[in-house]
Design an enzyme around this catalytic site. Structure first.
Site, PDB file in Angstrom:
ATOM      1  N   HIS A   1     -70.980  49.788 -66.367  1.00  0.00           N
ATOM      2  CA  HIS A   1     -71.128  50.767 -67.458  1.00  0.00           C
ATOM      3  C   HIS A   1     -72.431  51.569 -67.299  1.00  0.00           C
ATOM      4  O   HIS A   1     -73.278  51.586 -68.197  1.00  0.00           O
ATOM      5  CB  HIS A   1     -71.114  50.040 -68.813  1.00  0.00           C
ATOM      6  CG  HIS A   1     -70.777  50.940 -69.963  1.00  0.00           C
ATOM      7  ND1 HIS A   1     -70.024  50.550 -71.030  1.00  0.00           N
ATOM      8  CD2 HIS A   1     -71.087  52.218 -70.227  1.00  0.00           C
ATOM      9  CE1 HIS A   1     -69.905  51.536 -71.903  1.00  0.00           C
ATOM     10  NE2 HIS A   1     -70.548  52.571 -71.419  1.00  0.00           N
TER      11      HIS A   1
ATOM     12  N   GLU B   1     -68.218  43.061 -69.949  1.00  0.00           N
ATOM     13  CA  GLU B   1     -69.372  43.822 -69.477  1.00  0.00           C
ATOM     14  C   GLU B   1     -70.652  43.037 -69.733  1.00  0.00           C
ATOM     15  O   GLU B   1     -70.810  42.509 -70.826  1.00  0.00           O
ATOM     16  CB  GLU B   1     -69.443  45.177 -70.180  1.00  0.00           C
ATOM     17  CG  GLU B   1     -68.294  46.106 -69.785  1.00  0.00           C
ATOM     18  CD  GLU B   1     -68.447  47.506 -70.364  1.00  0.00           C
ATOM     19  OE1 GLU B   1     -69.503  47.819 -70.961  1.00  0.00           O
ATOM     20  OE2 GLU B   1     -67.500  48.289 -70.232  1.00  0.00           O
TER      21      GLU B   1
ATOM     22  N   ALA C   1     -64.551  55.223 -69.127  1.00  0.00           N
ATOM     23  CA  ALA C   1     -64.486  55.409 -70.588  1.00  0.00           C
ATOM     24  C   ALA C   1     -64.761  54.082 -71.295  1.00  0.00           C
ATOM     25  O   ALA C   1     -65.924  53.746 -71.565  1.00  0.00           O
ATOM     26  CB  ALA C   1     -63.126  55.976 -70.958  1.00  0.00           C
TER      27      ALA C   1
ATOM     28  N   ASP D   1     -65.935  51.745 -64.349  1.00  0.00           N
ATOM     29  CA  ASP D   1     -67.306  51.613 -64.856  1.00  0.00           C
ATOM     30  C   ASP D   1     -67.288  51.000 -66.246  1.00  0.00           C
ATOM     31  O   ASP D   1     -68.328  50.788 -66.862  1.00  0.00           O
ATOM     32  CB  ASP D   1     -67.987  52.989 -64.889  1.00  0.00           C
ATOM     33  CG  ASP D   1     -69.453  52.897 -65.314  1.00  0.00           C
ATOM     34  OD1 ASP D   1     -70.164  52.021 -64.773  1.00  0.00           O
ATOM     35  OD2 ASP D   1     -69.874  53.676 -66.192  1.00  0.00           O
TER      36      ASP D   1
ATOM     37  N   ILE E   1     -66.611  65.037 -72.371  1.00  0.00           N
ATOM     38  CA  ILE E   1     -66.780  64.468 -71.025  1.00  0.00           C
ATOM     39  C   ILE E   1     -65.622  64.898 -70.119  1.00  0.00           C
ATOM     40  O   ILE E   1     -65.821  65.300 -68.971  1.00  0.00           O
ATOM     41  CB  ILE E   1     -66.900  62.925 -71.084  1.00  0.00           C
ATOM     42  CG1 ILE E   1     -68.113  62.525 -71.932  1.00  0.00           C
ATOM     43  CG2 ILE E   1     -67.040  62.337 -69.680  1.00  0.00           C
ATOM     44  CD1 ILE E   1     -68.251  61.023 -72.193  1.00  0.00           C
TER      45      ILE E   1
ATOM     46  N   ASP F   1     -54.143  65.362 -74.076  1.00  0.00           N
ATOM     47  CA  ASP F   1     -54.889  64.896 -75.245  1.00  0.00           C
ATOM     48  C   ASP F   1     -54.089  65.258 -76.493  1.00  0.00           C
ATOM     49  O   ASP F   1     -53.966  66.440 -76.833  1.00  0.00           O
ATOM     50  CB  ASP F   1     -56.275  65.557 -75.298  1.00  0.00           C
ATOM     51  CG  ASP F   1     -57.173  64.898 -76.333  1.00  0.00           C
ATOM     52  OD1 ASP F   1     -56.652  64.447 -77.381  1.00  0.00           O
ATOM     53  OD2 ASP F   1     -58.385  64.836 -76.106  1.00  0.00           O
TER      54      ASP F   1
ATOM     55  N   GLY G   1     -72.401  54.897 -66.293  1.00  0.00           N
ATOM     56  CA  GLY G   1     -72.083  56.326 -66.219  1.00  0.00           C
ATOM     57  C   GLY G   1     -73.150  57.209 -66.837  1.00  0.00           C
ATOM     58  O   GLY G   1     -73.462  58.288 -66.324  1.00  0.00           O
ATOM     59  N   ALA G   2     -73.729  56.762 -67.935  1.00  0.00           N
ATOM     60  CA  ALA G   2     -74.721  57.589 -68.638  1.00  0.00           C
ATOM     61  C   ALA G   2     -76.141  57.332 -68.139  1.00  0.00           C
ATOM     62  O   ALA G   2     -77.094  57.956 -68.598  1.00  0.00           O
ATOM     63  CB  ALA G   2     -74.647  57.310 -70.137  1.00  0.00           C
TER      64      ALA G   2
END
Ligand SMILES: O=C(O)[C@H](O)COP(=O)(O)O
Length: 320
Positions: free
Chosen positions: A285, A263, A233, A258, A152, A172, A287-288
């Site tokens: 949430h 949630e 995330a 998000d 992502i 990372d 995003g997808a």
């Protein structure tokens, strides 16, 4: 021989459900079916999203369970060690969500930079909003810090470069040395190095013991003046109390979330806090959640589940 029983534990796209319904060799139980309550007793396979949690107790109770497939990438709602102990295979569908989630992370950042949600609220409240009072922030050729150089984060980096000619900085500690070798970027060894230079900090890491609370008071204080924080995330990655305190100082441009600890976000949880801030955007949430992605990812989940139930070898997305 009895048909394997498949439970859909969270709502799935109709295309995925249709594929399961047309598969005559499985017995299907949908989330709305009263039989869902007995999934522990009856399920050979389950599919879920991030709403349902699968705990050690669930795995201990699920006597026949052989396969769990999670749509998307994050599996923090599944106790993988317990699955391993119980001999249950767990798969996800990595990479499929990436375009949708990355796209949404940019959409959130642009919305906050140009104060879209705030101004829309004021217009709807009947205010004659003066343009001179609504100056936004341009994101053209700014520095974007991408935390998490997985699928992502990678797509987000590509979109930032394409949309804004952004200078991308990546952080990372576990990504391979050649990650993003095809993308112009500067990789830094530490989070402070990224925070120090980024106009936008966008989080694309899983929720793990090592990432829980990784954006706390110290990290927020290290962000640049007028920087934007994007969390598409997982909620636990950001210390929400510390975020509220930092935002109250008025130094950051704001935050778009998000993913959060509670949630879907409620007024009870956030009404007196983050949702009282004009420079916060919260979404539940999603995003997808595009039509295209939910159809594609849902179908991929079902194909994975059926392949495992059929005993095929090397089915993709195997975590356990
Ligand atoms: O884990 C993921 O990939 C995303 O958070 C999507 O989860 P969802 O399927 O519950 O939207």
């Amino acid at each position: 021989m009895a048909k394997p029983v498949v439970f859909v534990l969270d709502p799935y796209h109709e295309d995925a459900v249709a594929l399961l319904q047309s598969t005559e060799w499985v017995d299907l139980v949908l989330p709305s079916d009263p039989r869902r309550a007995s999934w522990h007793r009856d399920a050979d396979g389950v599919i879920l999203r991030s709403e349902t949690r699968l705990t050690a107790d669930d795995f201990a109770a699920a006597a026949k369970l052989r396969i769990v497939v999670k749509q998307g990438v994050g599996v923090d709602n599944i106790d993988l060690d317990a699955a391993r102990r119980a001999g249950v295979a767990v798969h996800n569908t990595p990479a499929l969500n990436s375009e949708a989630v990355a796209e949404f992370s940019l959409a959130l950042a642009f919305s906050l930079a140009r104060r879209v949600a705030e101004v829309d609220r004021r217009v709807r409240a009947g205010e004659a909003v003066r343009r001179s009072e609504t100056l936004g922030l341009s994101l053209f050729r700014k520095t974007v810090g991408v935390v998490g150089m997985g699928n992502i984060g990678r797509v987000a980096a590509r979109k930032w470069i394409g949309a804004c000619e952004a200078s991308v900085v990546g952080y990372d500690p576990v990504a391979p040395a050649d990650a993003w070798s095809d993308l112009p970027h500067r990789r830094v060894a530490t989070l402070p190095e990224l925070l120090e230079v980024s106009d936008v900090v966008t989080l694309h890491v899983p929720l793990l013991p090592s990432t829980r609370g990784m954006i706390g008071a110290k990290e927020l204080a290290a962000m640049k003046d007028n920087a934007i924080l994007v969390n598409a995330a997982r909620g636990g990655v950001v210390d929400e109390k510390a975020l509220l305190e930092e935002l109250k100082k008025g130094r950051l441009w704001g935050a778009v979330l998000d993913a959060m600890e509670v949630e879907p976000p409620t007024l009870e949880a956030y009404g007196d806090g983050l949702l009282a801030m004009d420079n916060v955007i919260m979404t539940p949430h999603i995003g997808a959640s595009t039509r295209e992605n939910q159809s594609n990812s849902g179908i991929a989940v079902v194909k994975t589940l059926l392949a495992v139930l059929e005993g095929k070898a090397d089915v993709p997305g195997k975590l356990v």
